[in-house]
Design a protein around this motif. Sequence first.
Motif, mmCIF file in Angstrom:
data_model
loop_
_atom_site.group_PDB
_atom_site.id
_atom_site.type_symbol
_atom_site.label_atom_id
_atom_site.label_comp_id
_atom_site.label_asym_id
_atom_site.label_seq_id
_atom_site.Cartn_x
_atom_site.Cartn_y
_atom_site.Cartn_z
ATOM 1 N N VAL A 203 0.887 -1.169 0.000
ATOM 2 C CA VAL A 203 0.000 0.000 0.000
ATOM 3 C C VAL A 203 0.923 1.217 0.000
ATOM 4 O O VAL A 203 1.888 1.238 0.776
ATOM 5 C CB VAL A 203 -0.869 0.027 1.290
ATOM 6 C CG1 VAL A 203 -1.931 1.110 1.208
ATOM 7 C CG2 VAL A 203 -1.501 -1.335 1.566
ATOM 8 N N TRP A 204 0.655 2.188 -0.836
ATOM 9 C CA TRP A 204 1.569 3.347 -0.913
ATOM 10 C C TRP A 204 1.357 4.252 0.301
ATOM 11 O O TRP A 204 0.390 4.997 0.394
ATOM 12 C CB TRP A 204 1.343 4.140 -2.203
ATOM 13 C CG TRP A 204 2.432 5.157 -2.398
ATOM 14 C CD1 TRP A 204 2.365 6.487 -2.108
ATOM 15 C CD2 TRP A 204 3.757 4.901 -2.867
ATOM 16 N NE1 TRP A 204 3.576 7.082 -2.363
ATOM 17 C CE2 TRP A 204 4.453 6.130 -2.836
ATOM 18 C CE3 TRP A 204 4.444 3.761 -3.302
ATOM 19 C CZ2 TRP A 204 5.781 6.257 -3.233
ATOM 20 C CZ3 TRP A 204 5.762 3.884 -3.692
ATOM 21 C CH2 TRP A 204 6.421 5.122 -3.656
ATOM 22 N N THR A 205 2.260 4.133 1.267
ATOM 23 C CA THR A 205 2.210 4.940 2.493
ATOM 24 C C THR A 205 3.655 5.312 2.851
ATOM 25 O O THR A 205 4.601 4.771 2.269
ATOM 26 C CB THR A 205 1.633 4.133 3.683
ATOM 27 O OG1 THR A 205 2.565 3.099 4.013
ATOM 28 C CG2 THR A 205 0.264 3.527 3.376
ATOM 29 N N PRO A 206 3.838 6.178 3.869
ATOM 30 C CA PRO A 206 5.210 6.516 4.279
ATOM 31 C C PRO A 206 6.049 5.281 4.630
ATOM 32 O O PRO A 206 7.245 5.232 4.351
ATOM 33 C CB PRO A 206 4.992 7.403 5.512
ATOM 34 C CG PRO A 206 3.652 8.036 5.290
ATOM 35 C CD PRO A 206 2.828 6.998 4.578
ATOM 36 N N LEU A 207 5.411 4.240 5.229
ATOM 37 C CA LEU A 207 6.156 3.037 5.615
ATOM 38 C C LEU A 207 6.788 2.368 4.395
ATOM 39 O O LEU A 207 7.917 1.881 4.442
ATOM 40 C CB LEU A 207 5.218 2.064 6.343
ATOM 41 C CG LEU A 207 5.788 0.733 6.830
ATOM 42 C CD1 LEU A 207 5.278 0.412 8.237
ATOM 43 C CD2 LEU A 207 5.431 -0.413 5.905
ATOM 44 N N VAL A 208 6.066 2.369 3.283
ATOM 45 C CA VAL A 208 6.562 1.743 2.057
ATOM 46 C C VAL A 208 7.601 2.638 1.388
ATOM 47 O O VAL A 208 8.668 2.184 0.977
ATOM 48 C CB VAL A 208 5.378 1.428 1.108
ATOM 49 C CG1 VAL A 208 5.816 1.312 -0.338
ATOM 50 C CG2 VAL A 208 4.715 0.131 1.555
ATOM 51 N N GLU A 209 7.304 3.937 1.311
ATOM 52 C CA GLU A 209 8.244 4.876 0.681
ATOM 53 C C GLU A 209 9.626 4.794 1.341
ATOM 54 O O GLU A 209 10.644 4.777 0.668
ATOM 55 C CB GLU A 209 7.717 6.294 0.828
ATOM 56 C CG GLU A 209 7.035 6.823 -0.408
ATOM 57 C CD GLU A 209 6.574 8.241 -0.178
ATOM 58 O OE1 GLU A 209 7.280 9.158 -0.589
ATOM 59 O OE2 GLU A 209 5.486 8.423 0.431
ATOM 60 N N LYS A 210 9.610 4.718 2.698
ATOM 61 C CA LYS A 210 10.875 4.750 3.448
ATOM 62 C C LYS A 210 11.714 3.518 3.204
ATOM 63 O O LYS A 210 12.917 3.541 3.396
ATOM 64 C CB LYS A 210 10.583 4.892 4.953
ATOM 65 C CG LYS A 210 10.313 6.320 5.381
ATOM 66 C CD LYS A 210 10.170 6.406 6.893
ATOM 67 C CE LYS A 210 8.748 6.700 7.300
ATOM 68 N NZ LYS A 210 8.383 6.493 8.669
ATOM 69 N N GLN A 211 11.080 2.363 2.825
ATOM 70 C CA GLN A 211 11.875 1.134 2.707
ATOM 71 C C GLN A 211 12.474 0.957 1.307
ATOM 72 O O GLN A 211 13.241 0.025 1.082
ATOM 73 C CB GLN A 211 11.047 -0.088 3.108
ATOM 74 C CG GLN A 211 9.896 -0.415 2.195
ATOM 75 C CD GLN A 211 9.039 -1.542 2.736
ATOM 76 O OE1 GLN A 211 9.281 -2.689 2.454
ATOM 77 N NE2 GLN A 211 8.046 -1.202 3.535
ATOM 78 N N ILE A 212 12.128 1.870 0.380
ATOM 79 C CA ILE A 212 12.621 1.692 -0.991
ATOM 80 C C ILE A 212 14.155 1.774 -1.064
ATOM 81 O O ILE A 212 14.795 0.882 -1.623
ATOM 82 C CB ILE A 212 11.928 2.693 -1.956
ATOM 83 C CG1 ILE A 212 10.440 2.290 -2.079
ATOM 84 C CG2 ILE A 212 12.606 2.700 -3.325
ATOM 85 C CD1 ILE A 212 9.592 3.281 -2.855
ATOM 86 N N PRO A 213 14.788 2.809 -0.467
ATOM 87 C CA PRO A 213 16.257 2.867 -0.552
ATOM 88 C C PRO A 213 16.946 1.661 0.102
ATOM 89 O O PRO A 213 17.925 1.130 -0.455
ATOM 90 C CB PRO A 213 16.617 4.156 0.203
ATOM 91 C CG PRO A 213 15.361 4.919 0.344
ATOM 92 C CD PRO A 213 14.224 3.984 0.223
ATOM 93 N N ASP A 214 16.434 1.199 1.256
ATOM 94 C CA ASP A 214 17.053 0.059 1.942
ATOM 95 C C ASP A 214 16.894 -1.223 1.129
ATOM 96 O O ASP A 214 17.805 -2.062 1.073
ATOM 97 C CB ASP A 214 16.423 -0.161 3.321
ATOM 98 C CG ASP A 214 16.800 0.939 4.309
ATOM 99 O OD1 ASP A 214 17.770 1.674 4.014
ATOM 100 O OD2 ASP A 214 16.134 1.060 5.345
ATOM 101 N N THR A 215 15.731 -1.381 0.508
ATOM 102 C CA THR A 215 15.510 -2.575 -0.314
ATOM 103 C C THR A 215 16.437 -2.544 -1.528
ATOM 104 O O THR A 215 17.010 -3.568 -1.915
ATOM 105 C CB THR A 215 14.028 -2.647 -0.758
ATOM 106 O OG1 THR A 215 13.210 -2.635 0.410
ATOM 107 C CG2 THR A 215 13.746 -3.925 -1.544
ATOM 108 N N ALA A 216 16.611 -1.361 -2.109
ATOM 109 C CA ALA A 216 17.514 -1.227 -3.263
ATOM 110 C C ALA A 216 18.930 -1.633 -2.867
ATOM 111 O O ALA A 216 19.609 -2.380 -3.582
ATOM 112 C CB ALA A 216 17.493 0.217 -3.766
ATOM 113 N N ARG A 217 19.346 -1.183 -1.675
ATOM 114 C CA ARG A 217 20.690 -1.508 -1.190
ATOM 115 C C ARG A 217 20.810 -3.004 -0.913
ATOM 116 O O ARG A 217 21.764 -3.651 -1.337
ATOM 117 C CB ARG A 217 20.950 -0.706 0.093
ATOM 118 C CG ARG A 217 22.381 -0.309 0.285
ATOM 119 C CD ARG A 217 22.640 0.698 1.400
ATOM 120 N NE ARG A 217 21.568 0.972 2.325
ATOM 121 C CZ ARG A 217 20.818 2.076 2.289
ATOM 122 N NH1 ARG A 217 21.031 3.008 1.382
ATOM 123 N NH2 ARG A 217 19.859 2.273 3.172
ATOM 124 N N ALA A 218 19.814 -3.573 -0.196
ATOM 125 C CA ALA A 218 19.894 -4.991 0.186
ATOM 126 C C ALA A 218 19.904 -5.901 -1.043
ATOM 127 O O ALA A 218 20.544 -6.948 -1.051
ATOM 128 C CB ALA A 218 18.720 -5.355 1.104
#
Length: 275
Positions: A203-218
């Motif tokens: 669901v597009w919310t702040p919780l999802v937005e915030k995890q995009i950079p970390d997921t890209a890195r991981a």
Amino acid sequence: MTDAFGAFNRTFARGFLTGRTALVTGSSSGIGQAMARGLALAGAKVMLHGIEAPEQAETARAAIAVESGVEVAYLNGDLSQPDCIAALIGKTEARLGPPDILVNNAGVQHVAPIEDFPDAKWDLIAAVNLSAAFHTTKAVLGGMKERGFGRIINTASAHGLVASPFKSAYVAAKHGIVGLTKATALEGAAFGVTANAICPGYVWTPLVEKQIPDTARARGIGEEEVVRDVMLGDQPTKAFVTVEECAALCVYLCSGLAGSITGAALSIDGGWVAR
Ligand code: NAD
């Protein structure tokens, strides 16, 4: 012919939750805020909650109160602290009456491989996403049973049903809350108290937005690929679930006609876990 839809129409008339009190944790933004808005529009008095200071939540609180015409209040508190949970329940009861509806929605996320996963993040996610729901449920279940009505809705996740890499704490906590939901349902069933888990996909919310950079890195990929291939890659609809869709399910579960739905983990994920 009986008027089978009379009950249906009465149930979904605006105001069908008039006289009820709802506490929605983690409702200063995202899914919880939409659920709180939906419950208020259905007539329930609503206690909003979040970790943010009251000034930060005031615009949303006032908007929901004006739109719905019901009493809407806000309390902040860190749900990783059991003392804060006791205070949240006590102040809700004092201000709006004992909760007839409890939505355990507050949640946090951290994305990292297990070898690098910070212990403090594991502890925080377990506390906020799982243990807090036990403490709030423990505090309100007895009263709901005595009054013969209660609705406990736990925001789990598709990650309460299936796993993804790099989300060990979140997946464990969300699987845990599905189990807590089932146990609560069995204990409440004879007393008019239902307990269900809502399992959204992305669901597009702040919780999802915030995890995009970390997921890209991981995963060693770009942020656009995270959205396209990781998030929407899992959802056959190729679309984010909306907060309004989650709110509609929450409001429905609070109705009398949902009285036989209990102990369920209800997917709202564009088909993700159907694979
Ligand atoms: P969000 O970041 O918009 O909202 C999170 C809420 O939790 C906020 O109100 C915040 O104040 C509160 N919160 C955060 N830390 C807290 C703490 N320590 N103590 C008390 N409250 C705290 O997130 P969202 O996406 O709306 O997520 C809401 C729930 O939905 C979470 O449980 C999340 O795991 C779950 N969920 C979200 C998605 C998604 O894609 N967004 C998918 C499935 C499940």
